[in-house]
Design a protein around this motif. Structure first.
Motif, PDB file in Angstrom:
ATOM      1  N   MET A 293       6.557  14.364   2.181  1.00 51.21           N
ATOM      2  CA  MET A 293       7.172  13.177   2.777  1.00 51.21           C
ATOM      3  C   MET A 293       6.124  12.081   2.974  1.00 51.21           C
ATOM      4  SD  MET A 293       8.994  12.751   6.497  1.00 51.21           S
ATOM      5  CE  MET A 293       7.481  12.245   7.297  1.00 51.21           C
ATOM      6  N   LYS A 294       6.503  10.881   2.556  1.00 51.24           N
ATOM      7  CA  LYS A 294       5.589   9.760   2.737  1.00 51.24           C
ATOM      8  C   LYS A 294       5.764   9.197   4.141  1.00 51.24           C
ATOM      9  CE  LYS A 294       4.169   6.265  -0.432  1.00 51.24           C
ATOM     10  NZ  LYS A 294       4.530   5.340  -1.483  1.00 51.24           N
ATOM     11  N   LYS A 295       4.634   9.024   4.848  1.00 53.44           N
ATOM     12  CA  LYS A 295       4.732   8.449   6.189  1.00 53.44           C
ATOM     13  C   LYS A 295       4.442   6.965   6.143  1.00 53.44           C
ATOM     14  CE  LYS A 295       3.739  12.406   9.061  1.00 53.44           C
ATOM     15  NZ  LYS A 295       2.695  13.148   9.749  1.00 53.44           N
ATOM     16  N   ARG A 296       5.262   6.198   6.882  1.00 56.45           N
ATOM     17  CA  ARG A 296       5.034   4.761   7.005  1.00 56.45           C
ATOM     18  C   ARG A 296       4.122   4.547   8.208  1.00 56.45           C
ATOM     19  NH1 ARG A 296       8.873   2.083   8.487  1.00 56.45           N
ATOM     20  NH2 ARG A 296       8.678   0.195   7.256  1.00 56.45           N
ATOM     21  N   VAL A 297       2.923   4.072   7.941  1.00 59.22           N
ATOM     22  CA  VAL A 297       1.888   4.039   8.983  1.00 59.22           C
ATOM     23  C   VAL A 297       1.511   2.609   9.349  1.00 59.22           C
ATOM     24  CG1 VAL A 297      -0.453   4.779   9.591  1.00 59.22           C
ATOM     25  CG2 VAL A 297       0.974   6.235   8.120  1.00 59.22           C
ATOM     26  N   LEU A 298       1.465   2.357  10.652  1.00 58.28           N
ATOM     27  CA  LEU A 298       0.979   1.075  11.172  1.00 58.28           C
ATOM     28  C   LEU A 298      -0.406   1.316  11.756  1.00 58.28           C
ATOM     29  CD1 LEU A 298       1.197  -1.840  12.343  1.00 58.28           C
ATOM     30  CD2 LEU A 298       2.513  -0.854  14.234  1.00 58.28           C
ATOM     31  N   ILE A 299      -1.370   0.499  11.355  1.00 57.01           N
ATOM     32  CA  ILE A 299      -2.734   0.672  11.871  1.00 57.01           C
ATOM     33  C   ILE A 299      -3.093  -0.464  12.823  1.00 57.01           C
ATOM     34  CG2 ILE A 299      -5.179   0.922  11.306  1.00 57.01           C
ATOM     35  CD1 ILE A 299      -4.395   1.998   8.592  1.00 57.01           C
ATOM     36  N   LEU A 300      -3.304  -0.137  14.073  1.00 61.21           N
ATOM     37  CA  LEU A 300      -3.762  -1.122  15.058  1.00 61.21           C
ATOM     38  C   LEU A 300      -5.271  -0.957  15.192  1.00 61.21           C
ATOM     39  CD1 LEU A 300      -1.011  -0.686  17.833  1.00 61.21           C
ATOM     40  CD2 LEU A 300      -0.967  -2.116  15.771  1.00 61.21           C
ATOM     41  N   GLY A 301      -5.997  -1.969  14.750  1.00 61.26           N
ATOM     42  CA  GLY A 301      -7.467  -1.875  14.744  1.00 61.26           C
ATOM     43  C   GLY A 301      -7.976  -1.522  13.355  1.00 61.26           C
ATOM     44  N   SER A 302      -7.471  -2.231  12.340  1.00 62.46           N
ATOM     45  CA  SER A 302      -7.735  -1.811  10.954  1.00 62.46           C
ATOM     46  C   SER A 302      -9.120  -2.187  10.448  1.00 62.46           C
ATOM     47  CB  SER A 302      -6.677  -2.386  10.020  1.00 62.46           C
ATOM     48  OG  SER A 302      -6.771  -3.805   9.981  1.00 62.46           O
ATOM     49  N   THR A 303      -9.811  -3.123  11.131  1.00 58.21           N
ATOM     50  CA  THR A 303     -11.129  -3.530  10.630  1.00 58.21           C
ATOM     51  C   THR A 303     -12.275  -2.816  11.351  1.00 58.21           C
ATOM     52  OG1 THR A 303     -11.163  -5.437  12.113  1.00 58.21           O
ATOM     53  CG2 THR A 303     -10.323  -5.808   9.894  1.00 58.21           C
ATOM     54  N   GLY A 304     -11.946  -2.001  12.337  1.00 57.08           N
ATOM     55  CA  GLY A 304     -12.978  -1.231  13.044  1.00 57.08           C
ATOM     56  C   GLY A 304     -13.372   0.009  12.243  1.00 57.08           C
ATOM     57  N   SER A 305     -14.231   0.819  12.840  1.00 57.06           N
ATOM     58  CA  SER A 305     -14.752   1.966  12.096  1.00 57.06           C
ATOM     59  C   SER A 305     -13.674   3.025  11.813  1.00 57.06           C
ATOM     60  CB  SER A 305     -15.998   2.497  12.821  1.00 57.06           C
ATOM     61  OG  SER A 305     -15.872   3.816  13.186  1.00 57.06           O
ATOM     62  N   ILE A 306     -12.780   3.279  12.770  1.00 54.82           N
ATOM     63  CA  ILE A 306     -11.680   4.232  12.530  1.00 54.82           C
ATOM     64  C   ILE A 306     -10.669   3.632  11.548  1.00 54.82           C
ATOM     65  CG2 ILE A 306      -9.697   5.411  13.589  1.00 54.82           C
ATOM     66  CD1 ILE A 306     -12.263   6.702  14.411  1.00 54.82           C
ATOM     67  N   GLY A 307     -10.355   2.348  11.740  1.00 60.22           N
ATOM     68  CA  GLY A 307      -9.385   1.674  10.876  1.00 60.22           C
ATOM     69  C   GLY A 307      -9.809   1.699   9.415  1.00 60.22           C
ATOM     70  N   THR A 308     -11.073   1.404   9.160  1.00 55.75           N
ATOM     71  CA  THR A 308     -11.522   1.390   7.762  1.00 55.75           C
ATOM     72  C   THR A 308     -11.543   2.812   7.192  1.00 55.75           C
ATOM     73  OG1 THR A 308     -13.789   1.251   8.581  1.00 55.75           O
ATOM     74  CG2 THR A 308     -12.843  -0.773   7.799  1.00 55.75           C
ATOM     75  N   SER A 309     -11.877   3.801   8.017  1.00 61.54           N
ATOM     76  CA  SER A 309     -11.802   5.194   7.543  1.00 61.54           C
ATOM     77  C   SER A 309     -10.353   5.575   7.223  1.00 61.54           C
ATOM     78  CB  SER A 309     -12.354   6.169   8.591  1.00 61.54           C
ATOM     79  OG  SER A 309     -13.727   5.983   8.763  1.00 61.54           O
ATOM     80  N   ALA A 310      -9.424   5.067   8.037  1.00 66.36           N
ATOM     81  CA  ALA A 310      -8.005   5.373   7.793  1.00 66.36           C
ATOM     82  C   ALA A 310      -7.568   4.821   6.439  1.00 66.36           C
ATOM     83  CB  ALA A 310      -7.140   4.789   8.904  1.00 66.36           C
ATOM     84  N   LEU A 311      -8.128   3.672   6.070  1.00 66.58           N
ATOM     85  CA  LEU A 311      -7.777   3.097   4.769  1.00 66.58           C
ATOM     86  C   LEU A 311      -8.436   3.873   3.616  1.00 66.58           C
ATOM     87  CD1 LEU A 311      -7.745  -0.698   5.668  1.00 66.58           C
ATOM     88  CD2 LEU A 311      -5.803   0.851   5.356  1.00 66.58           C
ATOM     89  N   VAL A 312      -9.577   4.469   3.885  1.00 73.20           N
ATOM     90  CA  VAL A 312     -10.184   5.379   2.888  1.00 73.20           C
ATOM     91  C   VAL A 312      -9.228   6.546   2.642  1.00 73.20           C
ATOM     92  CG1 VAL A 312     -12.092   6.994   2.446  1.00 73.20           C
ATOM     93  CG2 VAL A 312     -12.571   4.770   3.491  1.00 73.20           C
ATOM     94  N   VAL A 313      -8.678   7.078   3.733  1.00 69.62           N
ATOM     95  CA  VAL A 313      -7.707   8.173   3.617  1.00 69.62           C
ATOM     96  C   VAL A 313      -6.477   7.701   2.846  1.00 69.62           C
ATOM     97  CG1 VAL A 313      -6.173   9.715   4.923  1.00 69.62           C
ATOM     98  CG2 VAL A 313      -8.520   9.342   5.708  1.00 69.62           C
ATOM     99  N   ALA A 314      -6.008   6.494   3.166  1.00 68.59           N
ATOM    100  CA  ALA A 314      -4.807   5.958   2.497  1.00 68.59           C
ATOM    101  C   ALA A 314      -5.021   5.836   0.988  1.00 68.59           C
ATOM    102  CB  ALA A 314      -4.445   4.594   3.089  1.00 68.59           C
ATOM    103  N   ARG A 315      -6.250   5.519   0.584  1.00 65.22           N
ATOM    104  CA  ARG A 315      -6.546   5.446  -0.855  1.00 65.22           C
ATOM    105  C   ARG A 315      -6.505   6.830  -1.491  1.00 65.22           C
ATOM    106  NH1 ARG A 315     -10.967   2.179   1.059  1.00 65.22           N
ATOM    107  NH2 ARG A 315     -10.178   0.059   1.099  1.00 65.22           N
ATOM    108  N   GLN A 316      -6.866   7.842  -0.690  1.00 69.00           N
ATOM    109  CA  GLN A 316      -6.933   9.207  -1.237  1.00 69.00           C
ATOM    110  C   GLN A 316      -5.572   9.897  -1.281  1.00 69.00           C
ATOM    111  OE1 GLN A 316     -10.014  11.626   0.446  1.00 69.00           O
ATOM    112  NE2 GLN A 316     -11.625  10.162  -0.070  1.00 69.00           N
TER     113      GLN A 316
END
Ligand code: MG
Length: 380
Positions: free
Chosen positions: A1-24
């Motif tokens: 199942m694809k999850k629709r994810v909202l990221i609050l704080g996307s340019t911080g260190s956790i936010g950018t890691s979350a986008l690394v995950v999103a690419r993977q």
């Protein structure tokens, strides 16, 4: 199942890691909204890469910089709540530093969204209220902090109640001053404190790791997240940061969770939960590890743990007071207005002076937060 994810704080260190995950794991993670504080250029870039049209910038004066495409833009603190309402995500990753994450989190819970929580303030300031709301709504709170994520993983499949837990053992790297004599801690410079031995993080949290307030806040978070008395939450220093935390059951068995130090592990676990997915993250090499060490934290030299335990045990507004005073003192240290030891002193003195109210309702903790900041500033 694809999850629709909202990221609050996307340019911080956790936010950018979350986008690394999103690419993977693009087949499992769709980004439906992004919120940042001031870094509009980076936010714009992220929005383009992931095709996101719903954006929020806390700094409203820069909002117009994001215009020009077909975008729904939100600004300021209200904008975060509006973004949650507009995107109706399956999962909200809350990774904003400070009190601003609280309102959008409560809104998301009310709407039935699961929460991946990376902001300490949410559980530290209002753990009781947030967890009660989540239970009422049947919403899952998935911890992204490596320690709580580890405990969460160790508790997966555990059918018994919390009375079967003897203790939660949170591991701490010990920070850069783990072996420094107590007298020398007065001389700590900003540069010394910004040199974290194992994790790369933002400046605020790196200083918190050096004072051990980061660990103290994590103790309080664990107390609410896992609904366990403060007395059952312990800290052990583990300089290699390979074991991210442990659970000891009443039969004496201890479960630990391990991985290399990369925030993508807990973020992916929270997004993919309850499934496990393959990735390209660096696996552990036990032959290269050689040894795992453990030691007792030096609570006398690092008062943050004692103060945090007191705040967690007392509850009410005291954790919010501790958190706010620490934020002010941490910032003052980073601006050379306070010495390193002064961070602990400021927090302790603020805790003694602030009015205590035995409630964690939103308005009350927000007020306690503001009052504690004033007190801390007056002390500095
Ligand atoms: Mg942590």
């Amino acid at each position: 199942m694809k999850k629709r994810v909202l990221i609050l704080g996307s340019t911080g260190s956790i936010g950018t890691s979350a986008l690394v995950v999103a690419r993977q794991i693009p087949e499992r993670m769709e980004i439906v909204g992004l919120a940042a504080g001031t870094r509009f250029e980076q936010l714009d870039q992220q929005a383009r890469e992931f095709g996101v049209t719903h954006l929020c910038l806390a700094d409203e004066s820069k909002l117009s910089e994001l215009k020009g495409q077909e975008r729904d833009l939100y600004g300021g603190a209200d904008g975060l709540v509006e973004l949650v309402e507009a995107t109706k995500p399956d999962l909200v990753l809350v990774a904003i530093v400070g009190v601003q994450g609280l309102r959008p989190t409560l809104k998301a819970i009310e709407m039935g969204c699961d929460i991946a929580v990376a902001s300490k303030e949410i559980l530290v300031m209002a753990g009781e209220v947030v967890m009660n709301a989540a239970r009422r709504k049947g919403v899952h709170l998935l911890p992204v902090d490596s320690e709580h994520n580890a405990i969460f993983q160790c508790l997966e499949g555990h059918q018994g109640g919390n009375e079967e837990l003897r203790r939660l053992i949170i591991t701490a790297s010990g920070g850069p001053f783990r072996t420094w004599p107590q007298e020398k801690l007065r001389e700590v410079t900003l540069q010394d404190a910004l040199r974290h031995p194992t994790w790369e993080m933002g400046q605020k949290i790196t200083i918190d790791s050096a004072t051990l307030f980061n660990k103290g806040l994590e103790m309080i978070e664990a107390r609410w997240l896992f609904d366990i008395p403060m007395s059952k939450v312990e800290v052990v220093v583990h300089p290699q940061s390979i074991i991210h935390s442990m659970v000891e059951f009443i039969d004496g068995s201890v479960l630990a969770q391990m991985s290399t130090t990369d925030m993508c592990f807990p973020i992916q676990y929270a997004v993919a939960w309850p499934d496990r997915l393959p990735n390209k993250l660096k696996p552990l090499d036990f032959a290269a590890l050689a040894k795992l060490e453990f030691e007792k934290p030096r609570e006398d030299a690092f008062p943050a743990l004692r103060l945090s335990r007191e705040a967690g045990q007392t509850g009410g507004t005291l954790p919010a007071v501790l958190n706010a005073a620490n934020e002010v003192a941490n910032e003052a240290f980073r601006h050379h207005q306070l010495d390193f030891v002064g961070i602990w002193k400021t927090v302790e003195e603020t805790m003694r002076r602030a009015e205590h109210i035995d409630s964690q309702e939103l308005e009350i903790v927000v007020h306690a937060d503001r009052e504690a900041r004033d007190i801390a500033r007056s002390l500095i």
